[in-house]
Design a protein around this motif. Sequence first.
Motif, PDB file in Angstrom:
ATOM      1  N   LYS A 536       0.792  -1.217   0.015  1.00 15.32           N
ATOM      2  CA  LYS A 536       0.034   0.013   0.115  1.00 15.32           C
ATOM      3  C   LYS A 536       0.823   1.511  -0.019  1.00 15.32           C
ATOM      4  N   GLY A 537       1.959   1.251   0.748  1.00 16.74           N
ATOM      5  CA  GLY A 537       2.690   2.339   0.640  1.00 16.74           C
ATOM      6  C   GLY A 537       2.911   3.032   1.882  1.00 16.74           C
ATOM      7  N   TRP A 538       3.896   3.901   2.320  1.00 14.02           N
ATOM      8  CA  TRP A 538       3.843   4.589   3.640  1.00 14.02           C
ATOM      9  C   TRP A 538       3.267   5.941   3.652  1.00 14.02           C
ATOM     10  N   VAL A 539       3.084   6.514   2.445  1.00 14.69           N
ATOM     11  CA  VAL A 539       2.547   8.199   2.195  1.00 14.69           C
ATOM     12  C   VAL A 539       1.541   7.817   1.098  1.00 14.69           C
ATOM     13  N   LEU A 540       0.305   7.859   1.755  1.00 15.53           N
ATOM     14  CA  LEU A 540      -1.072   7.921   0.574  1.00 15.53           C
ATOM     15  C   LEU A 540      -1.758   9.243   0.977  1.00 15.53           C
ATOM     16  N   ASN A 541      -2.594   9.360  -0.058  1.00 18.90           N
ATOM     17  CA  ASN A 541      -3.576  10.626   0.145  1.00 18.90           C
ATOM     18  C   ASN A 541      -4.394  10.202   1.440  1.00 18.90           C
ATOM     19  N   ASN A 542      -4.852   9.122   1.742  1.00 19.74           N
ATOM     20  CA  ASN A 542      -5.564   8.762   2.819  1.00 19.74           C
ATOM     21  C   ASN A 542      -4.648   8.553   4.001  1.00 19.74           C
TER      22      ASN A 542
END
Length: 611
Positions: A536-542
């Motif tokens: 998912k990644g560490w830094v998302l818009n959510n």
Amino acid sequence: MAAATAEEKAPARLEEDYTQDGTVDLKGRPVLRSKTGKWKACSFIVFSQGGMVYYSQQYYGIASNLVQYLTEKLHEGIVNSSNNVSNWVGSVWMTPLAGAYIADAYLGRYWTFVIASAIYLLGMVLITLAVSVRALRPPPCPVGVDDANCPRATKLQLDIFFLALYTIAVGTGGTKPNISTMGADQFDDFEPKERHHKLSFFNWWMFSIFFGTLFSNTFLVYIQEKVSWTIGYGLPTIGLAVSILVFLFGTPLYRHKLPSGSPITRILQVYVAALRKWKVHIPGDPKELHELSIEEYVSNGRTRIDHSPSFSFLDKAATRTDQTSPWMLCTVTQVEETKQMTKMVPILITTLLPSTMLIQATTLFIKQGNTLNRSMGPDFDIPPACLTSFITIFMLISIVIYDRVFVPVIRRYTKNPRGITLLQRLGIGLVIHIIVLITASFVERKRLSVAREHNLLRQHDQLPLTIFILLPQFALTGIADNFVEVAKLEFFYDQAPEGMKSMGTSYFTTSLGIGSFLATFLLTTVANLTKRNGHKGWVLNNLNVSHLDYYYAFMAGLSFINLLCFLVVAKFFVYNDDVAQKKTGLEMNTASSQGYSNNRISQNTPHLDLN
């Protein structure tokens, strides 16, 4: 006889009242110490440029809440908006390199600042129009619609908005490196009382700046989010116009250092000459190196710098050969100026990563606050950007305690006028930065656990957790800034040679500028790498499904490695000799043999470029 004695003493008293550091008025004439400079002149500089009107309302009034405007009004994603903020802030802090060069080489600090302020004002007018005119911004995002589906800003809307931002960046290029340096120029190093006051100048300079940011981090931020972006940007624009007038009103009191030629050219000449003569043998006796006489330096208001053993390769530039071109033969003083600017570069490099902290506080820290309970009563929600006011508050408190309590106490034991050395102060701040990031990581873990516990995992879900859980990381950032930012500014000014003070101050702004670009690189790289292989990644818009806790822990690890590098660099750094007393003695000897006293009073010509 008595009358004759009085007449003989009168010129001496007159001579003693003139500044001895080469400062002049706007017409290049020597200035009287009793009628110019000191805190009397600094009051106009500090109020108009560091106080509530200038820095707080212009730069901080935009930077504190820019990420909110980009996400909520221009509908950009968190990573994209954070990077745009980082890039703009980086430009704001990098353009001072050009401003310092123009001031030192051509226009002087005063005129460079005045012209740049006019450009700054133009940028503020443009950005006020960009947020005010309906056609220059996209329509609002419908309630309940995800940011990804909001109407995007057109190319023209983005172009005008960013044109305004970068016009402001150009304006800051001429203001930031010159105004604090000009303030320090109001104190004569060769007068003991003024020199003592100068030691506290940068503490109170930063105090005034951050006192002013309280206005923008609270009142302006609230106006922008709750009332009107037009008013929120219009007030700083009016404030800028007022601050320029206040600065101009103090013009008769200012002391000025005349341009001494291009510092970059002088540095390049040393490196080119040393490289072109790399096979030349350096004489064992430094006295055999090329140098001008003491009289030539004194008569032109400049300081001759003695030879030092550091960076001995550069001494080749001052080694005499048959060629006398300035690109083949430089003076010892010119070589030593280059050495002084060069030896600060490793310190500059170790301050780049800590400079990313300023970006975290105005981007990611604020976006975390958007997900938390901001209620402070039935009818009032605190804007997330207002939390940056706690950085300011804790910095102001720590500066006062540091200057009025810590320094006087510790001075008794260290015998250092500053209490501790500038690099020791900087090192303490670097340690606190690591503590900030560790604290932020643990706080974010708590925020994410609450989101999972209550199944509030959508982008706009508000968690049942008070926004003040973020207070420790904002407060510690303010304390760290007292040690890191003040020490950096004073260090780079203090250790720069006399003819390159603006360039030395630009080292401070450069560390912040490159640090901002570094923040963009790190955030983008981490966001992209952690999304690979289906993650998912560490830094998302959510942020409720992101892992900023991992990102902060990663930054803490990098900061620890950077601290170790700083300790090694600081251990081998050698401070410049205090040349004030030495120069005073040389001037007295020279004056007695060449009638320098009379020349000093009547001197009204600009300093010559001896290189």
